[in-house]
Write a protein that holds these residues in place. Sequence first.
Motif, short mmCIF file in Angstrom:
data_model
loop_
_atom_site.label_atom_id
_atom_site.label_comp_id
_atom_site.label_asym_id
_atom_site.label_seq_id
_atom_site.Cartn_x
_atom_site.Cartn_y
_atom_site.Cartn_z
N GLY A 71 0.82 -1.20 0.00
CA GLY A 71 0.00 0.00 0.00
C GLY A 71 0.86 1.25 0.00
N ILE A 72 0.22 2.39 -0.32
CA ILE A 72 0.92 3.67 -0.34
C ILE A 72 0.40 4.52 0.81
N PRO A 73 1.24 4.80 1.82
CA PRO A 73 0.78 5.58 2.97
C PRO A 73 0.12 6.89 2.56
N PHE A 74 -1.01 7.19 3.21
CA PHE A 74 -1.79 8.44 3.03
C PHE A 74 -2.59 8.50 1.73
N LYS A 75 -2.42 7.53 0.83
CA LYS A 75 -3.07 7.61 -0.48
C LYS A 75 -4.58 7.73 -0.36
N GLY A 76 -5.19 6.89 0.46
CA GLY A 76 -6.64 6.93 0.60
C GLY A 76 -7.15 8.25 1.14
N LYS A 77 -6.40 8.83 2.06
CA LYS A 77 -6.81 10.12 2.62
C LYS A 77 -6.62 11.25 1.61
N VAL A 78 -5.58 11.15 0.78
CA VAL A 78 -5.38 12.15 -0.27
C VAL A 78 -6.54 12.09 -1.27
N LEU A 79 -6.90 10.89 -1.71
CA LEU A 79 -7.98 10.76 -2.70
C LEU A 79 -9.31 11.26 -2.13
#
Length: 299
Positions: free
Chosen positions: A50-58
Motif C-alpha cells: 500500500g501507499i501511505p496516506f493515499k486513501g486520505k489524499v484521494l
Amino acid sequence: MNNHPLLTTQISELKLHSRGKVRDIYEINDYLLIVTTDRISAFDVVLSDGIPFKGKVLTGLSEFWFNYTSDCIENHLITTQIEKMGSNIIAQHKNILQGRSMLVKKVKVFPVECIIRGYLAGSGWKEYQSTQSICGIKLPPGLKESDKLPEPIFTPSSKATTGHDENIPFSRVVDLIGKKQAEELKDKSMEVYLKANRYATGRGIIICDTKFEWGITQNNRTILIDEVLTPDSSRFWPLEGYKPGKPQPSYDKQFIRDYLENLQWNKKPPAPTLPPDIIQKTSEKYLSAYKALTGKVLT
C-alpha cells in the motif's frame, strides 16, 4: 499521524456493496459508505504494497473538488465527517474510517467513463500517432507528445467489468444512454474540467486529462459521483518545467508504472513487491498534489 497503509477493511456490521481495486463500499440504508484504502494498482493488478496516506489524499481531494464545483454541478457527497454520518456502527470504526470515508447518495451509474483530454498523452498520444485522431476526433497534424490540444476533447470509454476500459466514439455513448443524456454528460464533464483546470493552473498544476463518472438520481437528476480530479483519476503535471515533445513528470502512479516497466514482469498477478524508496516517493507525490491544490497539509 499514522502512516501505516490500510490495505483492506472488514466492517461486518455493514453490508459490503463492492470491493474494488482501491475502494471498499458498504451499504447504509439508501446511502453508500465509500472507504478509500491505500491499495494501489498498476496495469489492472492490485499490488501487495500500500501507499501511505493515499486513501486520505484521494478522499480529501474529492471532497475539495466536489465542494469547489458544487455551485454549477450537483454531486453525490453528503459528508466526510464521521460524526455527521449518523451511524453508531461507523462511529465505532472511526479510527479506521476517519479521513478516508465519504457518505454518498446511492444512484444509478451511467455505463460510461467520461474522459476529458486537454493535452496529448498516454493512450491518446499512441492513438494520435497511428490515426491522427482520438476516439474518432480528428486532430491537427504535427502535434508532439504532451502538446496542449487546440481545445479540450471528450473521449469516452466503456466501463469494462474486467480488463481495460475501451475508448469508444461519441456515437456509441448515444447508443448506450440516448442522445440527450450523452450530450449532457459531455457538456457537464467539459464544464467541470475547464473550471478545475483554470484553478489548478493557478496553483502550479496542469490537469492533462481526467475521468469523470456520473449517476442519475431517483428523480432523474444527473450528478457527479465516485472520486473526482484525483491523482488516480487524472494526469497531473507540474506547470513549472512543462515542455512538450516528451513525457512530463507527474503526481500520479505513473512513477510506479515506470518502475514496474523496467522489471521482468508479465503484468499478471502476483505483482512484484515495491522497494521502500518507491513506496515513499509515490506517497510524497500524492501528498504534494494535495498540498498544491488545497493549500493544506494532510493531517
